[in-house]
Design a protein around this motif. Structure first.
Motif, PDB file in Angstrom:
ATOM      1  N   ASN A   1     -13.943   5.106  10.026  1.00 46.40           N
ATOM      2  CA  ASN A   1     -13.018   4.146  11.319  1.00 46.40           C
ATOM      3  C   ASN A   1     -12.291   5.405  12.249  1.00 46.40           C
ATOM      4  O   ASN A   1     -12.009   5.386  13.472  1.00 46.40           O
ATOM      5  CB  ASN A   1     -12.377   2.811  10.619  1.00 46.40           C
ATOM      6  CG  ASN A   1     -13.378   2.067  10.459  1.00 46.40           C
ATOM      7  OD1 ASN A   1     -15.051   2.001  10.623  1.00 46.40           O
ATOM      8  ND2 ASN A   1     -13.213   1.280   9.589  1.00 46.40           N
ATOM      9  N   PHE A   2     -11.385   6.100  11.406  1.00 45.94           N
ATOM     10  CA  PHE A   2     -11.021   6.842  12.312  1.00 45.94           C
ATOM     11  C   PHE A   2     -11.183   8.169  12.369  1.00 45.94           C
ATOM     12  O   PHE A   2     -11.266   7.526  14.107  1.00 45.94           O
ATOM     13  CB  PHE A   2      -9.650   7.654  10.636  1.00 45.94           C
ATOM     14  CG  PHE A   2      -9.346   9.365  11.905  1.00 45.94           C
ATOM     15  CD1 PHE A   2      -8.113   8.816  12.444  1.00 45.94           C
ATOM     16  CD2 PHE A   2      -9.537   9.734  11.786  1.00 45.94           C
ATOM     17  CE1 PHE A   2      -7.282   9.900  12.881  1.00 45.94           C
ATOM     18  CE2 PHE A   2      -8.888  11.302  12.027  1.00 45.94           C
ATOM     19  CZ  PHE A   2      -8.222  10.653  13.017  1.00 45.94           C
TER      20      PHE A   2
ATOM     21  N   ASP B   1     -15.588  -1.028   6.967  1.00 42.94           N
ATOM     22  CA  ASP B   1     -15.015  -1.109   6.353  1.00 42.94           C
ATOM     23  C   ASP B   1     -13.654  -0.195   5.321  1.00 42.94           C
ATOM     24  O   ASP B   1     -13.063  -0.235   4.714  1.00 42.94           O
ATOM     25  CB  ASP B   1     -14.636  -2.409   5.464  1.00 42.94           C
ATOM     26  CG  ASP B   1     -14.837  -3.434   5.827  1.00 42.94           C
ATOM     27  OD1 ASP B   1     -14.744  -3.644   7.053  1.00 42.94           O
ATOM     28  OD2 ASP B   1     -15.917  -4.549   4.583  1.00 42.94           O
ATOM     29  N   ASP B   2     -14.424   1.632   5.723  1.00 47.76           N
ATOM     30  CA  ASP B   2     -13.467   2.409   5.505  1.00 47.76           C
ATOM     31  C   ASP B   2     -12.152   3.210   6.151  1.00 47.76           C
ATOM     32  O   ASP B   2     -12.810   3.121   7.247  1.00 47.76           O
ATOM     33  CB  ASP B   2     -14.714   3.320   4.795  1.00 47.76           C
ATOM     34  CG  ASP B   2     -13.986   4.299   4.541  1.00 47.76           C
ATOM     35  OD1 ASP B   2     -14.340   4.731   3.535  1.00 47.76           O
ATOM     36  OD2 ASP B   2     -14.056   5.639   5.013  1.00 47.76           O
ATOM     37  N   GLY B   3     -11.309   3.360   5.474  1.00 52.25           N
ATOM     38  CA  GLY B   3     -10.236   4.035   6.574  1.00 52.25           C
ATOM     39  C   GLY B   3     -10.697   4.987   7.288  1.00 52.25           C
ATOM     40  O   GLY B   3     -10.593   5.235   8.658  1.00 52.25           O
TER      41      GLY B   3
ATOM     42  N   GLN C   1       0.677  -1.235   0.118  1.00 50.97           N
ATOM     43  CA  GLN C   1       0.427  -0.011  -0.030  1.00 50.97           C
ATOM     44  C   GLN C   1       0.685   1.245  -0.061  1.00 50.97           C
ATOM     45  O   GLN C   1       2.075   1.476   0.395  1.00 50.97           O
ATOM     46  CB  GLN C   1      -0.823  -0.025   1.172  1.00 50.97           C
ATOM     47  CG  GLN C   1      -1.739  -1.125   1.377  1.00 50.97           C
ATOM     48  CD  GLN C   1      -2.496  -1.341   2.602  1.00 50.97           C
ATOM     49  OE1 GLN C   1      -2.500  -0.042   3.392  1.00 50.97           O
ATOM     50  NE2 GLN C   1      -3.578  -1.814   2.288  1.00 50.97           N
TER      51      GLN C   1
ATOM     52  N   THR D   1      -2.453   9.840   5.262  1.00 51.07           N
ATOM     53  CA  THR D   1      -2.521   8.750   4.771  1.00 51.07           C
ATOM     54  C   THR D   1      -2.011   7.636   5.955  1.00 51.07           C
ATOM     55  O   THR D   1      -3.762   6.413   5.727  1.00 51.07           O
ATOM     56  CB  THR D   1      -1.721   8.529   3.186  1.00 51.07           C
ATOM     57  OG1 THR D   1      -1.041   8.435   3.906  1.00 51.07           O
ATOM     58  CG2 THR D   1      -2.527   9.809   2.590  1.00 51.07           C
ATOM     59  N   LYS D   2      -1.195   7.243   6.503  1.00 52.08           N
ATOM     60  CA  LYS D   2      -1.063   6.284   6.727  1.00 52.08           C
ATOM     61  C   LYS D   2      -2.400   5.984   8.340  1.00 52.08           C
ATOM     62  O   LYS D   2      -3.152   5.688   8.145  1.00 52.08           O
ATOM     63  CB  LYS D   2      -0.208   5.536   7.787  1.00 52.08           C
ATOM     64  CG  LYS D   2       0.415   5.764   6.558  1.00 52.08           C
ATOM     65  CD  LYS D   2       2.156   6.005   7.344  1.00 52.08           C
ATOM     66  CE  LYS D   2       3.340   6.048   5.750  1.00 52.08           C
ATOM     67  NZ  LYS D   2       3.493   7.085   5.675  1.00 52.08           N
ATOM     68  N   GLN D   3      -2.594   7.103   8.666  1.00 52.11           N
ATOM     69  CA  GLN D   3      -3.336   7.323   9.953  1.00 52.11           C
ATOM     70  C   GLN D   3      -5.213   6.732   9.167  1.00 52.11           C
ATOM     71  O   GLN D   3      -5.567   6.841  10.140  1.00 52.11           O
ATOM     72  CB  GLN D   3      -3.140   8.884  10.915  1.00 52.11           C
ATOM     73  CG  GLN D   3      -1.799   8.918  11.059  1.00 52.11           C
ATOM     74  CD  GLN D   3      -1.482  10.039  12.183  1.00 52.11           C
ATOM     75  OE1 GLN D   3      -2.308  10.785  12.879  1.00 52.11           O
ATOM     76  NE2 GLN D   3      -0.291  10.860  12.071  1.00 52.11           N
ATOM     77  N   VAL D   4      -5.561   7.286   8.240  1.00 51.17           N
ATOM     78  CA  VAL D   4      -6.914   7.428   8.762  1.00 51.17           C
ATOM     79  C   VAL D   4      -7.043   6.047   7.394  1.00 51.17           C
ATOM     80  O   VAL D   4      -8.137   6.465   7.122  1.00 51.17           O
ATOM     81  CB  VAL D   4      -6.924   8.779   7.562  1.00 51.17           C
ATOM     82  CG1 VAL D   4      -6.884   9.834   8.483  1.00 51.17           C
ATOM     83  CG2 VAL D   4      -6.534   9.619   6.542  1.00 51.17           C
ATOM     84  N   GLY D   5      -6.323   5.767   6.941  1.00 49.31           N
ATOM     85  CA  GLY D   5      -6.566   5.200   5.959  1.00 49.31           C
ATOM     86  C   GLY D   5      -6.739   5.054   4.661  1.00 49.31           C
ATOM     87  O   GLY D   5      -7.683   4.916   4.112  1.00 49.31           O
TER      88      GLY D   5
ATOM     89  N   GLN E   1     -10.572  13.443   0.304  1.00 49.64           N
ATOM     90  CA  GLN E   1      -9.896  12.294  -0.207  1.00 49.64           C
ATOM     91  C   GLN E   1      -9.936  12.168  -1.432  1.00 49.64           C
ATOM     92  O   GLN E   1     -10.856  12.686  -1.505  1.00 49.64           O
ATOM     93  CB  GLN E   1     -10.605  10.941   0.387  1.00 49.64           C
ATOM     94  CG  GLN E   1      -9.380  10.185   0.059  1.00 49.64           C
ATOM     95  CD  GLN E   1     -10.392   8.898   0.949  1.00 49.64           C
ATOM     96  OE1 GLN E   1     -11.372   8.494   1.163  1.00 49.64           O
ATOM     97  NE2 GLN E   1      -9.688   7.194   0.588  1.00 49.64           N
TER      98      GLN E   1
END
Length: 166
Positions: A140-141, A135-137, A4, A44-48, A91
């Motif tokens: 979920n954040f 299942d959305d980053g 990713q 980007t990593k924190q929020v997926g 996004q």
């Protein structure tokens, strides 16, 4: 899971230049937008989310690309580590026809939840997030952020999520 990558794009003025001698030279870019874009890449990593952009770039995309080619959603208002001011984070997503895991209706409901978080109506925001995009980053954040704070904004809430990590 697989490989990713997180990509960030900012909009603004920067200075590009090279430093060093002919034998050993370094080329770089400098300026506030470069720093912000670097922070967005870390976010980007924190929020997926695979691709994040700042508000200026979101405006440019909206003005120059039709919604039939790309979608944009506001993820949150954030204050990155080391920065005094906040930034609205967006996004980039493929169109509904190309990416059916997030419908336009779900995007609209998610953005309504983001706006209610900014406004300090956290219980309402949590209600809007229940049952959508499991299942959305970014969803979920935001859910996790609200749960960590028990759906209650602090007394000094200014609409921005203060990030603790780069």
């Amino acid at each position: 899971n697989g490989f990713q990558v997180g990509i960030a794009v900012g909009h603004g003025h920067a200075i590009a230049g090279r430093i060093g001698s002919d034998d050993q030279m370094k080329v770089g870019v400098f300026g506030p937008v470069v720093n912000l874009t670097s922070r967005l890449e870390g976010i980007t990593k924190q929020v997926g989310a695979a691709i994040l952009i700042d508000g200026g770039m979101a405006q440019q995309v909206r003005e120059n690309l039709p919604a039939s080619e790309i979608r944009i959603r506001k993820v949150a208002r954030m204050r990155p580590v080391g920065m005094d001011s906040f930034v609205d984070v967006f996004q980039l997503l493929p169109t509904d026809a190309d990416y059916d895991s997030i419908t336009d209706a779900e995007l609209a409901q998610f953005e309504q939840a983001v706006d209610t978080v900014i406004a300090g109506e956290w219980k309402r925001a949590h209600e809007l997030l229940i049952g959508i995009l499991p299942d959305d980053g970014p969803a979920n954040f935001l859910r996790q952020f609200l749960e960590e704070h028990r759906d209650t904004p602090p007394a000094d809430w200014d609409g921005a999520i203060n990030l603790k990590n780069k």
